[in-house]
Design a protein around this motif. Structure first.
Motif, PDB file in Angstrom:
ATOM      1  N   MET A   1     -22.441 -20.007  29.112  1.00  0.00           N
ATOM      2  CA  MET A   1     -21.410 -20.178  28.071  1.00  0.00           C
ATOM      3  C   MET A   1     -21.866 -21.235  27.067  1.00  0.00           C
ATOM      4  N   ALA A   2     -21.830 -20.901  25.800  1.00  0.00           N
ATOM      5  CA  ALA A   2     -22.255 -21.843  24.770  1.00  0.00           C
ATOM      6  C   ALA A   2     -21.287 -23.012  24.685  1.00  0.00           C
ATOM      7  N   SER A   3     -21.833 -24.220  24.537  1.00  0.00           N
ATOM      8  CA  SER A   3     -20.989 -25.408  24.475  1.00  0.00           C
ATOM      9  C   SER A   3     -20.275 -25.537  23.131  1.00  0.00           C
ATOM     10  N   ILE A   4     -20.695 -24.744  22.152  1.00  0.00           N
ATOM     11  CA  ILE A   4     -19.988 -24.649  20.871  1.00  0.00           C
ATOM     12  C   ILE A   4     -20.012 -23.189  20.451  1.00  0.00           C
ATOM     13  N   THR A   5     -18.870 -22.664  20.068  1.00  0.00           N
ATOM     14  CA  THR A   5     -18.826 -21.309  19.537  1.00  0.00           C
ATOM     15  C   THR A   5     -18.689 -21.367  18.028  1.00  0.00           C
ATOM     16  N   ASN A   6     -19.248 -20.375  17.366  1.00  0.00           N
ATOM     17  CA  ASN A   6     -19.238 -20.318  15.905  1.00  0.00           C
ATOM     18  C   ASN A   6     -18.736 -18.943  15.490  1.00  0.00           C
ATOM     19  N   GLU A   7     -17.602 -18.920  14.835  1.00  0.00           N
ATOM     20  CA  GLU A   7     -17.048 -17.668  14.312  1.00  0.00           C
ATOM     21  C   GLU A   7     -16.848 -17.810  12.816  1.00  0.00           C
ATOM     22  N   ILE A   8     -17.411 -16.890  12.061  1.00  0.00           N
ATOM     23  CA  ILE A   8     -17.250 -16.902  10.608  1.00  0.00           C
ATOM     24  C   ILE A   8     -16.259 -15.816  10.225  1.00  0.00           C
ATOM     25  N   ASN A   9     -15.207 -16.207   9.517  1.00  0.00           N
ATOM     26  CA  ASN A   9     -14.149 -15.282   9.148  1.00  0.00           C
ATOM     27  C   ASN A   9     -13.586 -15.669   7.789  1.00  0.00           C
ATOM     28  N   ASP A  10     -13.615 -14.747   6.845  1.00  0.00           N
ATOM     29  CA  ASP A  10     -13.049 -14.976   5.508  1.00  0.00           C
ATOM     30  C   ASP A  10     -13.590 -16.256   4.865  1.00  0.00           C
ATOM     31  N   LYS A  11     -14.915 -16.415   4.894  1.00  0.00           N
ATOM     32  CA  LYS A  11     -15.622 -17.527   4.243  1.00  0.00           C
ATOM     33  C   LYS A  11     -15.443 -18.864   4.951  1.00  0.00           C
ATOM     34  N   ILE A  12     -14.890 -18.830   6.163  1.00  0.00           N
ATOM     35  CA  ILE A  12     -14.667 -20.063   6.942  1.00  0.00           C
ATOM     36  C   ILE A  12     -15.480 -20.001   8.225  1.00  0.00           C
ATOM     37  N   ALA A  13     -16.224 -21.074   8.515  1.00  0.00           N
ATOM     38  CA  ALA A  13     -16.936 -21.192   9.786  1.00  0.00           C
ATOM     39  C   ALA A  13     -16.080 -22.013  10.738  1.00  0.00           C
ATOM     40  N   TYR A  14     -15.686 -21.405  11.847  1.00  0.00           N
ATOM     41  CA  TYR A  14     -14.893 -22.081  12.866  1.00  0.00           C
ATOM     42  C   TYR A  14     -15.834 -22.537  13.978  1.00  0.00           C
ATOM     43  N   LEU A  15     -16.062 -23.840  14.062  1.00  0.00           N
ATOM     44  CA  LEU A  15     -16.917 -24.405  15.098  1.00  0.00           C
ATOM     45  C   LEU A  15     -16.005 -24.985  16.177  1.00  0.00           C
ATOM     46  N   THR A  16     -16.064 -24.402  17.368  1.00  0.00           N
ATOM     47  CA  THR A  16     -15.166 -24.798  18.445  1.00  0.00           C
ATOM     48  C   THR A  16     -15.944 -25.488  19.554  1.00  0.00           C
ATOM     49  N   LEU A  17     -15.598 -26.737  19.825  1.00  0.00           N
ATOM     50  CA  LEU A  17     -16.188 -27.462  20.942  1.00  0.00           C
ATOM     51  C   LEU A  17     -15.724 -26.776  22.228  1.00  0.00           C
ATOM     52  N   ASN A  18     -16.674 -26.401  23.081  1.00  0.00           N
ATOM     53  CA  ASN A  18     -16.346 -25.439  24.130  1.00  0.00           C
ATOM     54  C   ASN A  18     -16.823 -25.890  25.515  1.00  0.00           C
ATOM     55  N   ARG A  19     -16.388 -27.074  25.907  1.00  0.00           N
ATOM     56  CA  ARG A  19     -16.579 -27.538  27.286  1.00  0.00           C
ATOM     57  C   ARG A  19     -15.202 -27.952  27.828  1.00  0.00           C
ATOM     58  N   PRO A  20     -14.256 -27.006  27.873  1.00  0.00           N
ATOM     59  CA  PRO A  20     -12.870 -27.371  28.212  1.00  0.00           C
ATOM     60  C   PRO A  20     -12.720 -27.987  29.592  1.00  0.00           C
ATOM     61  N   GLU A  21     -13.623 -27.673  30.497  1.00  0.00           N
ATOM     62  CA  GLU A  21     -13.508 -28.204  31.854  1.00  0.00           C
ATOM     63  C   GLU A  21     -13.717 -29.712  31.899  1.00  0.00           C
ATOM     64  N   VAL A  22     -14.351 -30.280  30.859  1.00  0.00           N
ATOM     65  CA  VAL A  22     -14.535 -31.742  30.764  1.00  0.00           C
ATOM     66  C   VAL A  22     -13.920 -32.256  29.460  1.00  0.00           C
ATOM     67  N   PHE A  23     -12.846 -31.559  29.008  1.00  0.00           N
ATOM     68  CA  PHE A  23     -12.118 -31.948  27.797  1.00  0.00           C
ATOM     69  C   PHE A  23     -13.046 -32.048  26.586  1.00  0.00           C
ATOM     70  N   ASN A  24     -14.021 -31.125  26.541  1.00  0.00           N
ATOM     71  CA  ASN A  24     -14.947 -31.022  25.402  1.00  0.00           C
ATOM     72  C   ASN A  24     -15.711 -32.319  25.141  1.00  0.00           C
ATOM     73  N   SER A  25     -15.995 -33.057  26.189  1.00  0.00           N
ATOM     74  CA  SER A  25     -16.807 -34.265  26.022  1.00  0.00           C
ATOM     75  C   SER A  25     -18.244 -33.867  25.704  1.00  0.00           C
ATOM     76  N   PHE A  26     -18.930 -34.737  24.990  1.00  0.00           N
ATOM     77  CA  PHE A  26     -20.277 -34.437  24.512  1.00  0.00           C
ATOM     78  C   PHE A  26     -21.336 -34.752  25.560  1.00  0.00           C
ATOM     79  N   ASN A  27     -22.216 -33.790  25.791  1.00  0.00           N
ATOM     80  CA  ASN A  27     -23.495 -34.075  26.404  1.00  0.00           C
ATOM     81  C   ASN A  27     -24.569 -33.823  25.336  1.00  0.00           C
TER      82      ASN A  27
END
Length: 259
Positions: A1-27
């Motif tokens: 599972m990617a730690s960040i997801t990227n979805e582009i929709n209607d000229k907008i890039a949605y970057l979602t921090l995706n480590r919910p099991e550790v409250f999206n903390s950074f490694n």
């Protein structure tokens, strides 16, 4: 599972921090990937606005402490700051496209300060902010000591950083830390509305405005006036300005291209 997801929709890039099991903390992986995704959004001409948000209950809990306490994984604080957080903050401020922080839950430590570096901060009513560094014997990083005093004043910033108090979304709005607080039911709809509005504006002008705001943090009045003149001339030579004037004269909706 990617730690960040990227979805582009209607000229907008949605970057979602995706480590919910550790409250999206950074490694290290997630920090480097966020830099890469920001670079890609900056270079993509189809992207006119960027949204950074979190998956799950948190926006971002800051640094993953399991990483820094692991003898095998710990990159060391010098590398964490110089290769992880400082480049993220620099990118957020230098990318001349509007960047919206959509704070869906707790934003702590570096997570809070990454949010404060964005152009527009929208918070769910369930969100909260905490300068958690003092709780574990550290100092604020990720440009928190740069942006927070400018947003809410020296005394309030000093107290929040030293005491480590949690700030509710409602109080963050009153202090001036966030642009708007939205009910949890309508949160992403409002984020999408604001991002769509900005993506369809003259993103050329918005980018130049961002450059002016960055410069204003350190320039004199005379220097700021000079840069305003220079960038206003640049804006007046853009396709967006020609389109905006023509649309105004002909009483129609402008179709900006960001050029």
């Amino acid at each position: 599972m990617a730690s960040i997801t990227n979805e582009i929709n209607d000229k907008i890039a949605y970057l979602t921090l995706n480590r919910p099991e550790v409250f999206n903390s950074f490694n290290r992986e997630m920090a480097l990937l966020l830099q890469s995704e920001l670079d890609a959004a900056e270079k993509n001409p189809e992207v006119r606005a960027i949204v950074i948000t979190g998956n799950g209950k948190a926006f971002c809990a800051g640094q993953d402490l399991k990483e820094v306490t692991s003898p095998e994984l710990n990159p060391g604080f010098k590398k964490i700051l110089e290769e992880h957080y400082n480049p993220i903050i620099s990118r957020i401020r230098k990318i001349e496209k509007p960047i919206i922080a959509a704070i869906n839950g707790v934003a702590a430590g570096a997570g809070a300060n990454i949010a404060l570096a964005c152009d527009v901060v929208i918070a769910s009513e369930n969100a909260s902010f905490i300068q958690a560094f003092s709780k574990i014997g550290l100092v604020p990083d990720s440009a928190g000591t740069f942006f927070l005093p400018r947003l809410i004043g020296f005394q309030k910033a000093s107290a929040l950083m030293m005491l480590g108090d949690k700030v509710s979304a409602a109080d963050a709005e009153k202090l001036g830390m966030v642009y708007k607080v939205v009910s949890s039911e309508n949160f992403m709809d409002e984020v999408n509305n604001i991002a769509t509005t900005m993506a369809n504006m003259s993103t050329k002008a918005l980018g130049l405005t961002k450059r002016l705001l960055n410069n204003s943090l350190e320039s004199s009045l005379e220097e700021q006036l000079a840069l305003e003149s220079k960038l206003q001339i640049e804006a007046a030579q853009s396709e967006d300005y020609a389109e905006g004037v023509d649309a105004f004269v002909n009483k129609r909706k402008p179709e900006f291209k960001g050029r």
